[in-house]
Design a protein around this motif. Structure first.
Motif, PDB file in Angstrom:
ATOM      1  N   TRP A   1       0.800  10.755   1.912  1.00  0.00           N
ATOM      2  CA  TRP A   1       0.865  10.175   0.570  1.00  0.00           C
ATOM      3  C   TRP A   1       1.675   8.874   0.574  1.00  0.00           C
ATOM      4  N   ILE A   2       2.831   8.911   1.218  1.00  0.00           N
ATOM      5  CA  ILE A   2       3.681   7.716   1.284  1.00  0.00           C
ATOM      6  C   ILE A   2       2.963   6.607   2.053  1.00  0.00           C
ATOM      7  N   TYR A   3       2.326   6.980   3.147  1.00  0.00           N
ATOM      8  CA  TYR A   3       1.595   6.002   3.954  1.00  0.00           C
ATOM      9  C   TYR A   3       0.507   5.296   3.139  1.00  0.00           C
ATOM     10  N   LEU A   4      -0.226   6.034   2.318  1.00  0.00           N
ATOM     11  CA  LEU A   4      -1.332   5.460   1.538  1.00  0.00           C
ATOM     12  C   LEU A   4      -0.859   4.716   0.291  1.00  0.00           C
ATOM     13  N   ASP A   5       0.356   4.983  -0.133  1.00  0.00           N
ATOM     14  CA  ASP A   5       0.867   4.481  -1.408  1.00  0.00           C
ATOM     15  C   ASP A   5       0.820   2.957  -1.511  1.00  0.00           C
ATOM     16  N   GLY A   6       0.172   2.489  -2.567  1.00  0.00           N
ATOM     17  CA  GLY A   6       0.180   1.071  -2.898  1.00  0.00           C
ATOM     18  C   GLY A   6      -0.830   0.215  -2.171  1.00  0.00           C
ATOM     19  N   ALA A   7      -1.337   0.663  -1.051  1.00  0.00           N
ATOM     20  CA  ALA A   7      -2.291  -0.129  -0.274  1.00  0.00           C
ATOM     21  C   ALA A   7      -3.307   0.799   0.382  1.00  0.00           C
ATOM     22  N   ALA A   8      -3.923   1.641  -0.423  1.00  0.00           N
ATOM     23  CA  ALA A   8      -4.776   2.704   0.119  1.00  0.00           C
ATOM     24  C   ALA A   8      -5.940   2.178   0.958  1.00  0.00           C
ATOM     25  N   ILE A   9      -6.564   1.100   0.538  1.00  0.00           N
ATOM     26  CA  ILE A   9      -7.732   0.611   1.291  1.00  0.00           C
ATOM     27  C   ILE A   9      -7.330   0.161   2.697  1.00  0.00           C
ATOM     28  N   PRO A  10      -6.417  -0.799   2.841  1.00  0.00           N
ATOM     29  CA  PRO A  10      -6.091  -1.221   4.219  1.00  0.00           C
ATOM     30  C   PRO A  10      -5.388  -0.140   5.025  1.00  0.00           C
ATOM     31  N   GLN A  11      -4.548   0.664   4.366  1.00  0.00           N
ATOM     32  CA  GLN A  11      -3.828   1.709   5.096  1.00  0.00           C
ATOM     33  C   GLN A  11      -4.786   2.785   5.606  1.00  0.00           C
ATOM     34  N   THR A  12      -5.741   3.170   4.771  1.00  0.00           N
ATOM     35  CA  THR A  12      -6.696   4.193   5.198  1.00  0.00           C
ATOM     36  C   THR A  12      -7.566   3.651   6.325  1.00  0.00           C
ATOM     37  N   LEU A  13      -8.006   2.411   6.198  1.00  0.00           N
ATOM     38  CA  LEU A  13      -8.831   1.815   7.255  1.00  0.00           C
ATOM     39  C   LEU A  13      -8.060   1.750   8.575  1.00  0.00           C
ATOM     40  N   LYS A  14      -6.785   1.402   8.502  1.00  0.00           N
ATOM     41  CA  LYS A  14      -5.946   1.364   9.703  1.00  0.00           C
ATOM     42  C   LYS A  14      -5.855   2.755  10.331  1.00  0.00           C
ATOM     43  N   LEU A  15      -5.622   3.772   9.508  1.00  0.00           N
ATOM     44  CA  LEU A  15      -5.540   5.147   9.991  1.00  0.00           C
ATOM     45  C   LEU A  15      -6.861   5.598  10.604  1.00  0.00           C
TER      46      LEU A  15
ATOM     47  N   SER B   1     -11.791   3.176  -5.139  1.00  0.00           N
ATOM     48  CA  SER B   1     -10.387   2.803  -4.908  1.00  0.00           C
ATOM     49  C   SER B   1      -9.666   2.427  -6.198  1.00  0.00           C
ATOM     50  N   TRP B   2     -10.386   2.016  -7.231  1.00  0.00           N
ATOM     51  CA  TRP B   2      -9.766   1.652  -8.506  1.00  0.00           C
ATOM     52  C   TRP B   2      -9.111   2.851  -9.185  1.00  0.00           C
ATOM     53  N   PHE B   3      -9.546   4.056  -8.832  1.00  0.00           N
ATOM     54  CA  PHE B   3      -9.039   5.265  -9.481  1.00  0.00           C
ATOM     55  C   PHE B   3      -7.901   5.927  -8.704  1.00  0.00           C
ATOM     56  N   ILE B   4      -7.513   5.325  -7.616  1.00  0.00           N
ATOM     57  CA  ILE B   4      -6.424   5.876  -6.827  1.00  0.00           C
ATOM     58  C   ILE B   4      -5.127   5.724  -7.610  1.00  0.00           C
ATOM     59  N   PRO B   5      -4.403   6.812  -7.810  1.00  0.00           N
ATOM     60  CA  PRO B   5      -3.148   6.717  -8.576  1.00  0.00           C
ATOM     61  C   PRO B   5      -2.131   5.846  -7.847  1.00  0.00           C
ATOM     62  N   LYS B   6      -1.380   5.127  -8.615  1.00  0.00           N
ATOM     63  CA  LYS B   6      -0.322   4.277  -8.058  1.00  0.00           C
ATOM     64  C   LYS B   6       0.944   5.120  -7.877  1.00  0.00           C
ATOM     65  N   ASP B   7       1.735   4.726  -6.925  1.00  0.00           N
ATOM     66  CA  ASP B   7       3.019   5.380  -6.643  1.00  0.00           C
ATOM     67  C   ASP B   7       2.877   6.856  -6.302  1.00  0.00           C
ATOM     68  N   ILE B   8       1.768   7.221  -5.667  1.00  0.00           N
ATOM     69  CA  ILE B   8       1.552   8.630  -5.317  1.00  0.00           C
ATOM     70  C   ILE B   8       2.653   9.143  -4.389  1.00  0.00           C
ATOM     71  N   GLY B   9       3.131   8.299  -3.500  1.00  0.00           N
ATOM     72  CA  GLY B   9       4.169   8.721  -2.563  1.00  0.00           C
ATOM     73  C   GLY B   9       5.525   8.954  -3.209  1.00  0.00           C
ATOM     74  N   LYS B  10       5.710   8.441  -4.421  1.00  0.00           N
ATOM     75  CA  LYS B  10       6.989   8.598  -5.103  1.00  0.00           C
ATOM     76  C   LYS B  10       7.033   9.829  -6.010  1.00  0.00           C
ATOM     77  N   LYS B  11       5.880  10.459  -6.216  1.00  0.00           N
ATOM     78  CA  LYS B  11       5.835  11.656  -7.057  1.00  0.00           C
ATOM     79  C   LYS B  11       6.484  12.809  -6.304  1.00  0.00           C
ATOM     80  N   LYS B  12       7.230  13.600  -7.005  1.00  0.00           N
ATOM     81  CA  LYS B  12       7.923  14.738  -6.390  1.00  0.00           C
ATOM     82  C   LYS B  12       7.109  16.014  -6.592  1.00  0.00           C
ATOM     83  N   LEU B  13       5.880  15.996  -6.062  1.00  0.00           N
ATOM     84  CA  LEU B  13       5.002  17.150  -6.216  1.00  0.00           C
ATOM     85  C   LEU B  13       5.016  18.051  -4.986  1.00  0.00           C
ATOM     86  N   ILE B  14       5.252  17.453  -3.840  1.00  0.00           N
ATOM     87  CA  ILE B  14       5.337  18.235  -2.603  1.00  0.00           C
ATOM     88  C   ILE B  14       6.616  17.860  -1.875  1.00  0.00           C
ATOM     89  N   PRO B  15       7.195  18.828  -1.152  1.00  0.00           N
ATOM     90  CA  PRO B  15       8.455  18.535  -0.437  1.00  0.00           C
ATOM     91  C   PRO B  15       8.234  17.605   0.737  1.00  0.00           C
TER      92      PRO B  15
END
Length: 146
Positions: free
Chosen positions: A30-44, A132-146
Motif C-alpha cells: 500500500w505504501i509503495y503504491l501510494d501517490g504514484a500507482a501507475i509508475p510504481q505498479t509498472l516498476k513492480l 487509475s482515476w479511482f485509486i484512493p489517495k493516501d492509501i498507505g497512510k490509512k491505519k486499516l492494517i498493521p
C-alpha cells in the motif's frame, strides 16, 4: 518460491510458481503504491516479470497492463473492504465483508491456462488509465492494517 523485493524502502512479498505469481496486499505494498500507482505498479510488474524470466527461463504470459489492473483490483478491494468494515455493526454484512477481505489480501495472477479470470483482466486492461482515476489517495497512510 517466496521472495521479498526491496523497492523504494518497501519489502514487497511475492511468490513465484510456474505460470503464477502471488502478491500480498499488505501495508508495504500500500505504501509503495501510494501517490504514484501507475509508475510504481509498472516498476513492480517489470521487476516481477524479469525475476520470473530468470527463475523459470521463460516469460510470464500476462501483459503488463493486465497484471497492473489485477493488482489494483485486489489492493483496492482489500482497502475498501477494510474501510467499510471498520465501522460496520451489521453482523451478516461483517461476515460477508470479511470473506471478501480475505480473498483480496492474496493477489493470485496466473496465465490463461491457470487463471480462469485472466480474460477479464485482459479485457479491462485497456482501461488502465481511467481505472487509475479511482485509486484512493493516501492509501498507505490509512491505519486499516498493521
Amino acid at each position: 518460491m517466496d521472495k521479498f523485493y526491496e523497492i523504494d524502502n518497501n519489502k514487497i512479498k511475492v511468490s513465484l510458481d510456474d505460470g503464477l505469481i502471488r502478491l500480498k496486499s499488505d501495508k508495504a505494498l500500500w505504501i509503495y503504491l501510494d501517490g504514484a500507482a501507475i509508475p510504481q505498479t509498472l516498476k513492480l510488474v517489470k521487476i516481477i516479470k524479469s525475476d520470473y524470466d530468470s527463475t523459470f527461463g521463460k516469460s510470464l504470459k500476462i501483459s503488463d497492463n493486465s497484471l497492473t489492473v489485477e493488482i489494483w483490483a485486489h489492493v483496492y478491494s482489500h482497502y475498501f473492504g477494510l474501510l467499510i468494515n471498520r465501522n460496520n455493526k451489521i453482523k451478516w454484512l461483517r461476515k460477508l465483508l470479511l470473506k471478501g477481505i480475505e480473498r483480496a489480501e492474496i493477489i493470485d495472477c496466473g496465465e490463461k491456462s491457470i487463471d480462469t479470470n485472466r480474460w477479464f483482466w485482459d479485457l479491462i486492461s485497456g482501461f488502465k488509465k481511467p481505472i487509475s482515476w479511482f485509486i484512493p489517495k493516501d492509501i498507505g497512510k490509512k491505519k486499516l492494517i498493521p
